[in-house]
Enzyme design. Structure first.
Site, PDB file in Angstrom:
ATOM      1  N   HIS A  98       0.835  -1.196   0.000  1.00 46.35           N
ATOM      2  CA  HIS A  98       0.000   0.000   0.000  1.00 46.35           C
ATOM      3  C   HIS A  98       0.873   1.251   0.000  1.00 46.35           C
ATOM      4  O   HIS A  98       0.972   1.966   0.997  1.00 46.35           O
ATOM      5  CB  HIS A  98      -0.942  -0.017   1.203  1.00 46.35           C
ATOM      6  CG  HIS A  98      -2.045  -1.007   1.078  1.00 46.35           C
ATOM      7  ND1 HIS A  98      -2.030  -2.228   1.737  1.00 46.35           N
ATOM      8  CD2 HIS A  98      -3.188  -0.986   0.356  1.00 46.35           C
ATOM      9  CE1 HIS A  98      -3.132  -2.899   1.436  1.00 46.35           C
ATOM     10  NE2 HIS A  98      -3.853  -2.174   0.604  1.00 46.35           N
TER      11      HIS A  98
ATOM     12  N   ASP B 145      -5.877   5.259  -1.067  1.00 47.92           N
ATOM     13  CA  ASP B 145      -5.156   4.605   0.029  1.00 47.92           C
ATOM     14  C   ASP B 145      -4.139   5.538   0.684  1.00 47.92           C
ATOM     15  O   ASP B 145      -3.156   5.078   1.275  1.00 47.92           O
ATOM     16  CB  ASP B 145      -4.434   3.351  -0.476  1.00 47.92           C
ATOM     17  CG  ASP B 145      -5.306   2.112  -0.423  1.00 47.92           C
ATOM     18  OD1 ASP B 145      -5.072   1.184  -1.216  1.00 47.92           O
ATOM     19  OD2 ASP B 145      -6.231   2.062   0.416  1.00 47.92           O
TER      20      ASP B 145
END
EC number: 3.1.4.-
Length: 752
Positions: free
Chosen positions: A527, A568
């Site tokens: 991420h 994200d």
């Protein structure tokens, strides 16, 4: 040993063996020539190379490994064989990195040499590394190295790859931080030369700094104020009784206060001053300092009446400030610039709360506040110079906090962390670093493009096929030194005309992409901003499909691209269930519901709207902005997996089945019916949700080599979470010992 002083130049490095050394041959030029011969080696050629000094008594595989690594990294490298020649060379060249052989004490005392280097005044910003032997049994303490002045240790490993990785970590870690500290010295020089009185206090309102102008105006000496609380400094009785409380309540809300305030000089005289007090948000999102910029008012005949009026207005402003702009740390520029003249034009500076101790915490935040305050009353040449300083700082990526407060100095944390066994984090096979939580660093040696046309050809070449599904984001990641989102975002947003739709300049979009990317954690295996770039690419790819084009309007396309970019942001590399089970602050804030997704959406708008220089929405019409904002939030929240099947079922029942029914009834050619299904407001929302959901989890559908890389990255991130769970004796699956699986086991379906 008794030979005359000389310098020996090889094809890779300059060797210093004594005095009278001259830099007659530039290693940087040699490297540049070789780099041009083989552009695939090393980092891009830079106009200013980092300088490395290797101190090895004799040539061996370890010193050769660092020499080759310096060449690969395009660093200027010198080698010294004796402590004397090392000191002489450092005095001449002021190296950024010094690597000292600590393995063989019979040749020279490495710790004594380190102390000698630290004794030189300009070496405080030099990063010094000790090469130590590989421990045969137990780890030895690093305290002697720290005491001697070393920043870091390197366990011997002659591999060029290991040496190269060490140099890269130094470049983007300790060296980058030291360079920014040097840059901040220029800012404080500007503050010292300012003609306005500047006072800086801590969050507890303890005076930490006053500039010479303050001393001159107020009659105090520097030592009489530093360390004192503001309450200990005599106050003038001419201020309204409740003015001080009004000021405190305003600045403690994170708002700037501006108005006229009577201050008492050391000789007892009360003088009215135009004051601006700015709270500075630091680590943890809390107010860490206050900066007060004061300017004495002229024309004493008009002072009393104007002061009464201004103080009354200031209190009114304070009462209404809570209703104006609740974004933390933001400033309402219009409220401070659009108030008429007649005395209020003089209310431009502050005197009671202040920001900045001489320790650096969040460089860009404090630097911008100090420069802006100093600019307002500076002569034109100084103001222009400060404009150039601001531009330089922005282009060198100083948007994120990188240095802590006095109690949380990352340099100190870096060193002290090495004293604890679990503070050592193994990076590959042989390198260790001190510290765990390094701030996000952006490579400043890659110049940020001023516009799409300024993207370096090497990077532009990696994006030539960005419209293809086979686009390799990892190649772009490597070419941009883990900054793919900014470059890919510039190209994709340009292709879709996002700037034209939002009415913002390309420079604002560039700044926004930089700030968003800076808030992705490069330490995450999966991420990170590369994942965001991958999702952005997939989103853009889907938007070009005919059926999607039929369904969505331009505002939907813009919303989808922005949502993919921020979906994200600030992801901690842990799952929602982990945060909820751990009772994290985010989980508490969002009531254990869509914790990360809510945080991503909220933070994206916070960091976008708090600074006009990166506010891509500032020129939008209000209603259109609200529609766009709602669409972005809805799409980001749709990436939360607990409602995955709910979204899928709605999409199937509302869109897939009606379209299939049309085809079965022979109405496939009825474009009006198809368009009616695709363009209904409810179905457009479903299309956008499914679009970003498919983009978010699309990497298994990429070409096999890309799919395998993504699988390895997400497995590594999951394993990091499992390790943390095990360290806390928590099993997220309901109890029992957590078994560690390999990536191969996961691929083969072995791991439960």
């Amino acid at each position: 040993m008794g030979c005359a002083s000389s310098i020996h130049i090889s094809d890779r490095v300059v060797y210093h063996s004594g005095k009278d050394s001259e830099d007659s041959h530039s290693p940087q030029q040699t490297n540049a020539n070789q780099q041009q011969g083989n552009p695939s080696l090393g980092l891009p050629i830079k106009s200013s190379s980092y300088k490395v000094l290797l101190v090895f008594a004799k040539e061996d595989s370890q010193s050769s490994g660092f020499c080759w690594a310096c060449e690969k990294a395009d660093f200027s490298c010198s080698v010294a064989r004796t402590p004397e020649s090392a000191l002489e060379c450092h005095l001449q060249k002021h190296h950024d990195i010094i690597i000292i052989d600590h393995r063989h004490s019979r040749y020279f005392d490495a710790e004594a040499l380190c102390r000698s280097i630290r004794a030189v005044s300009f070496s405080e910003n030099t990063v010094i590394v000790a090469v130590v032997k590989r421990p045969e049994r137990e780890e030895s303490s690093v305290m002697p190295l720290i005491t001697a002045g070393f920043n870091r240790r390197y366990v011997e490993n002659p591999s060029v790859a290991a040496c190269y990785n060490e140099l890269l970590q130094l470049q983007h870690g300790e060296v980058r931080a030291q360079l920014k500290l040097r840059a901040c010295n220029a800012i404080f020089t500007a503050v010292e030369q300012s003609q306005e009185a500047i006072e800086i206090t801590s969050e507890d309102q303890v005076i930490q700094y006053v500039n010479p102008a303050y001393e001159s105006i107020m009659g105090y000496q520097h030592g009489e104020l530093i360390g004192k609380e503001l309450l200990e400094v005599p106050k003038s009785e001419k201020n309204k009784p409740d003015l001080l409380d009004s000021i405190n309540s305003c600045i403690q809300m994170g708002k700037e206060w501006q108005g006229v305030y009577y201050t008492m000089k050391k000789n007892g005289d009360s003088v009215p001053q135009s004051v601006k007090i700015t709270p500075v948000i630091g680590q943890g999102g809390k107010i860490r300092h206050y900066v007060s910029v004061n300017r004495p008012l002229n024309d004493n005949n008009k002072t009393d009446k104007s002061c009464d009026r201004v103080q009354a207005e200031s209190q009114t402003d304070n009462q209404s400030c809570k209703h104006k702009d609740r974004r933390k740390g933001s400033l309402d520029v219009r409220s401070t610039t659009s108030r008429g003249s007649d005395g209020s034009s003089q209310r431009r500076h502050s005197s009671m709360a202040r920001i900045h101790s001489m320790t650096i915490e969040a460089p860009i935040t404090k630097v911008i506040n100090i420069i802006n305050a100093a600019q307002e009353s500076s002569p034109v040449p100084v103001a222009e110079a400060l404009d150039r300083v601001l531009e330089i700082l922005r282009t060198t990526e100083l948007y994120s906090p990188q240095l802590g407060t006095k109690d949380e100095d990352p340099h100190t944390s870096d060193l002290v962390g090495g004293l604890m066994t679990d503070g050592l984090r193994r990076l590959s096979g042989n390198e260790y670093i001190f510290a765990a939580n390094k701030p996000h660093h952006l490579p400043s040696h890659l110049s940020t493009p001023l516009s799409l046309g300024d993207i370096p050809p090497r990077i532009a070449q990696t994006m030539e096929n960005e419209e293809s599904w086979d686009f390799d984001v990892f190649t772009l990641e490597a070419a941009t030194m883990k900054r793919p989102l900014t470059y890919l975002g510039l190209k994709i947003f340009s292709r879709f005309g996002v700037c034209e739709f939002l009415g913002c300049p390309e420079a604002t979009l560039r700044s926004w992409l930089q700030v968003i990317e800076a808030n992705y954690h490069s330490s995450n295996s999966y991420h990170n901003s590369s994942h965001a770039a991958d999702v952005l690419h997939a989103t853009a790819y889907f938007l070009c499909k005919e059926r999607v084009k039929q369904s969505l309007d331009p505002i939907d396309e813009v919303a989808a691209l922005i949502a993919a970019t921020v979906h994200d942001v600030d992801h901690p590399g842990r799952t929602n269930s982990f945060l909820c089970n751990a009772g994290s602050e985010l989980a508490v804030l969002y009531n254990d519901t869509a914790v990360l997704e809510s945080h991503h959406a909220a933070l994206a708008f916070q960091i976008t709207t708090r600074d006009d220089k990166c506010n891509i929405f500032k020129n939008m019409e209000r209603n259109e902005y609200r529609t766009l904002r709602q669409a972005i939030i809805d799409m980001v929240l749709a990436t939360e997996m607990t409602k995955h099947f709910e979204h899928v079922n709605k999409f199937v029942n509302s869109i897939n089945k009606p379209l299939a029914a049309l085809e079965e009834s022979g109405g496939n050619g009825d474009e009006d019916s198809v368009k009616g299904i695709l363009t209904s407001p409810e179905n457009r929302i479903l299309v956008k949700r499914m679009l970003i959901k498919c983009a978010d989890i699309s990497n298994p559908c990429r070409p096999l080599e890309l799919c395998i890389e993504w699988a390895g990255r997400i497995s590594e991130e999951y394993f990091a979470q499992v390790m943390q769970l095990q360290a806390c004796s928590v099993d997220s699956r309901g109890g029992g010992q957590i078994r560690h699986a390999t990536v191969e086991e996961i691929h083969n379906g072995v791991c439960m």
